[in-house]
Motif scaffolding. Structure first.
Motif, PDB file in Angstrom:
ATOM      1  N   LEU A 143     108.910 139.626 -32.068  1.00  0.00           N
ATOM      2  CA  LEU A 143     107.735 138.906 -31.589  1.00  0.00           C
ATOM      3  C   LEU A 143     106.997 138.323 -32.790  1.00  0.00           C
ATOM      4  CD1 LEU A 143     105.813 138.193 -29.175  1.00  0.00           C
ATOM      5  CD2 LEU A 143     104.620 140.337 -29.638  1.00  0.00           C
ATOM      6  N   ILE A 144     106.645 137.033 -32.679  1.00  0.00           N
ATOM      7  CA  ILE A 144     105.864 136.375 -33.729  1.00  0.00           C
ATOM      8  C   ILE A 144     104.455 136.165 -33.184  1.00  0.00           C
ATOM      9  CG2 ILE A 144     105.671 134.337 -35.205  1.00  0.00           C
ATOM     10  CD1 ILE A 144     108.736 134.051 -35.008  1.00  0.00           C
ATOM     11  N   HIS A 145     103.465 136.786 -33.847  1.00  0.00           N
ATOM     12  CA  HIS A 145     102.102 136.837 -33.301  1.00  0.00           C
ATOM     13  C   HIS A 145     101.294 135.576 -33.541  1.00  0.00           C
ATOM     14  CE1 HIS A 145     101.298 141.314 -32.357  1.00  0.00           C
ATOM     15  NE2 HIS A 145     102.589 141.204 -32.560  1.00  0.00           N
ATOM     16  N   LEU A 173     105.551 124.657 -35.629  1.00  0.00           N
ATOM     17  CA  LEU A 173     106.045 126.012 -35.893  1.00  0.00           C
ATOM     18  C   LEU A 173     106.935 126.490 -34.745  1.00  0.00           C
ATOM     19  CD1 LEU A 173     106.169 128.549 -37.621  1.00  0.00           C
ATOM     20  CD2 LEU A 173     103.929 129.217 -36.717  1.00  0.00           C
ATOM     21  N   LEU A 174     106.546 126.220 -33.512  1.00  0.00           N
ATOM     22  CA  LEU A 174     107.374 126.582 -32.352  1.00  0.00           C
ATOM     23  C   LEU A 174     108.745 125.906 -32.422  1.00  0.00           C
ATOM     24  CD1 LEU A 174     104.901 126.476 -29.324  1.00  0.00           C
ATOM     25  CD2 LEU A 174     106.178 128.480 -30.110  1.00  0.00           C
ATOM     26  N   GLU A 175     108.759 124.659 -32.848  1.00  0.00           N
ATOM     27  CA  GLU A 175     110.029 123.914 -32.945  1.00  0.00           C
ATOM     28  C   GLU A 175     110.947 124.547 -33.988  1.00  0.00           C
ATOM     29  OE1 GLU A 175     108.532 119.487 -31.453  1.00  0.00           O
ATOM     30  OE2 GLU A 175     108.373 119.998 -33.581  1.00  0.00           O
ATOM     31  N   GLU A 176     110.364 124.990 -35.093  1.00  0.00           N
ATOM     32  CA  GLU A 176     111.156 125.628 -36.143  1.00  0.00           C
ATOM     33  C   GLU A 176     111.679 126.999 -35.677  1.00  0.00           C
ATOM     34  OE1 GLU A 176     113.211 126.220 -39.614  1.00  0.00           O
ATOM     35  OE2 GLU A 176     112.327 124.363 -38.867  1.00  0.00           O
ATOM     36  N   ILE A 177     110.828 127.766 -34.996  1.00  0.00           N
ATOM     37  CA  ILE A 177     111.268 129.069 -34.468  1.00  0.00           C
ATOM     38  C   ILE A 177     112.413 128.853 -33.479  1.00  0.00           C
ATOM     39  CG2 ILE A 177     110.578 131.099 -33.108  1.00  0.00           C
ATOM     40  CD1 ILE A 177     107.668 130.606 -34.244  1.00  0.00           C
ATOM     41  N   ASN A 178     112.274 127.844 -32.634  1.00  0.00           N
ATOM     42  CA  ASN A 178     113.313 127.514 -31.647  1.00  0.00           C
ATOM     43  C   ASN A 178     114.636 127.183 -32.339  1.00  0.00           C
ATOM     44  OD1 ASN A 178     113.837 126.728 -28.675  1.00  0.00           O
ATOM     45  ND2 ASN A 178     114.523 124.928 -29.795  1.00  0.00           N
ATOM     46  N   CYS A 200     107.019 134.683 -28.609  1.00  0.00           N
ATOM     47  CA  CYS A 200     105.900 134.226 -29.447  1.00  0.00           C
ATOM     48  C   CYS A 200     104.569 134.441 -28.743  1.00  0.00           C
ATOM     49  CB  CYS A 200     106.033 132.730 -29.743  1.00  0.00           C
ATOM     50  SG  CYS A 200     107.556 132.256 -30.593  1.00  0.00           S
ATOM     51  N   LEU A 201     103.537 134.683 -29.541  1.00  0.00           N
ATOM     52  CA  LEU A 201     102.163 134.683 -29.057  1.00  0.00           C
ATOM     53  C   LEU A 201     101.455 133.490 -29.694  1.00  0.00           C
ATOM     54  CD1 LEU A 201     101.161 138.456 -29.512  1.00  0.00           C
ATOM     55  CD2 LEU A 201     101.893 137.348 -27.401  1.00  0.00           C
ATOM     56  N   ASN A 203     114.852 128.162 -26.737  1.00  0.00           N
ATOM     57  CA  ASN A 203     115.127 129.394 -27.480  1.00  0.00           C
ATOM     58  C   ASN A 203     113.861 130.119 -27.937  1.00  0.00           C
ATOM     59  OD1 ASN A 203     117.712 127.636 -27.808  1.00  0.00           O
ATOM     60  ND2 ASN A 203     118.347 129.736 -28.244  1.00  0.00           N
ATOM     61  N   ILE A 204     112.736 129.715 -27.354  1.00  0.00           N
ATOM     62  CA  ILE A 204     111.501 130.478 -27.563  1.00  0.00           C
ATOM     63  C   ILE A 204     110.923 130.824 -26.199  1.00  0.00           C
ATOM     64  CG2 ILE A 204     110.858 129.485 -29.805  1.00  0.00           C
ATOM     65  CD1 ILE A 204     108.682 128.277 -27.219  1.00  0.00           C
ATOM     66  N   LYS A 205     110.098 131.854 -26.191  1.00  0.00           N
ATOM     67  CA  LYS A 205     109.365 132.187 -24.978  1.00  0.00           C
ATOM     68  C   LYS A 205     107.947 132.580 -25.382  1.00  0.00           C
ATOM     69  CE  LYS A 205     109.552 134.969 -20.783  1.00  0.00           C
ATOM     70  NZ  LYS A 205     110.095 136.179 -20.172  1.00  0.00           N
TER      71      LYS A 205
END
Length: 220
Positions: free
Chosen positions: A84-86, A93-98, A110-111, A144-146
Motif C-alpha cells: 500500500l502506498i499512502h 504519480l498514479l500513472e508511474e505506480i501503474n 493506493c491511498l 494496475n492500481i486500486k
C-alpha cells in the motif's frame, strides 16, 4: 517496556475495524523482528531504499506500506512488493505506480493524500483536486492500481480542537467520495492518526493508524 509489550498494549486498545501500521523507519531489522514475532505483519517505512533492504531481509508474509512522500523516479524500486502506498497526491504519480505494477503483473493499492493541515509543508490534494482526479478519464485507464481510501496528516500542534476539526474535515471528504464507483477505485480505508493523536483520529472515524514511537521508542 519492550517492543512486544508496547505493541500488545496498543493492539488491545484498538477497535477491531482499525488496522495498525507499525512505523519502523530508521529502526533495525532486529526491532522489526521483535514486533513480527509478537504478531505484527504490517510495517510502514518512509524511505524506499531502506524499506527494500528490510523487505529482502525479512519474512515474506509482511505487508510493506510506503508512508513517506514518494518521488516518481523511486517507484520502480518497490513495484515488486509494496502492499500500500499512502501518500499519493497526483495523477502523474498514479500513472508511474501503474506502470511499475504492470511490469510485475500486480495491482498496487493506493491511498490519496488530502491536505488538511494548516502547514504549507504538508503534501496532498485539496477537495477540488480530489474531485478532478476521481472524475478524470485518465484514472479509469489505470488497470494496475486500486485506490482504496484516503489519508491525511493533521497540523503539528498541541491544540486538540484544531486536530479534531482537521480529522472531521477529512472524514466528511471521505464520506462524500465513498459513493464514487470506478472499477479501480473503492474507498474503504481512512488512514489518519499517529502516535500522538491516534485515539482522537479513531474517534473521528479513522480505520488505519500509523504508530511508530509508541511501539519502537523514540526515533534514532
Amino acid at each position: 517496556m519492550s517492543i512486544k509489550n508496547n505493541l500488545l498494549q496498543i493492539k488491545s486498545q484498538l477497535p477491531q475495524n482499525v488496522t495498525l501500521v507499525a512505523v519502523s523507519k530508521t529502526k533495525p531489522v532486529a526491532d522489526l523482528m521483535e514486533a513480527y514475532n509478537a504478531g505484527q505483519r504490517i510495517f510502514g517505512e518512509n524511505k524506499i531504499q531502506e524499506m527494500t533492504e528490510k523487505w529482502e531481509a525479512m519474512p515474506k508474509d509482511i505487508q510493506w506500506h510506503m508512508i513517506g512522500h514518494v518521488q516518481t523516479n523511486k517507484v520502480k524500486f518497490m513495484g515488486e512488493y509494496v502492499s500500500l502506498i499512502h501518500g499519493v497526491d497526483s495523477l502523474k504519480l498514479l500513472e508511474e505506480i501503474n506502470k511499475q505494477a504492470k511490469k510485475h503483473n500486480r495491482i498496487i493499492d493506493c491511498l490519496l493524500q488530502i491536505h488538511i493541515a494548516e502547514e504549507e509543508t504538508k503534501f496532498g490534494l485539496n477537495e477540488n483536486e480530489l474531485e478532478g482526479l476521481l472524475s478524470s478519464t485518465e484514472l479509469k485507464s489505470l488497470h494496475n492500481i486500486k485506490i482504496v481510501g484516503l489519508m491525511g496528516m493533521a497540523t503539528f500542534t498541541e491544540n486538540q480542537n484544531q486536530i479534531k476539526k482537521e480529522f472531521q474535515n477529512l472524514k466528511s471528504i471521505f464520506d462524500k467520495t465513498q459513493s464514487v464507483s470506478i472499477v479501480n477505485c473503492q474507498l474503504s480505508t481512512l488512514s489518519m492518526g499517529m502516535s500522538g493523536d491516534y485515539q482522537l483520529a479513531i474517534e473521528c472515524g479513522s480505520t488505519m493508524v500509523r504508530i511508530g514511537s509508541s511501539i519502537f521508542g523514540t526515533r534514532n
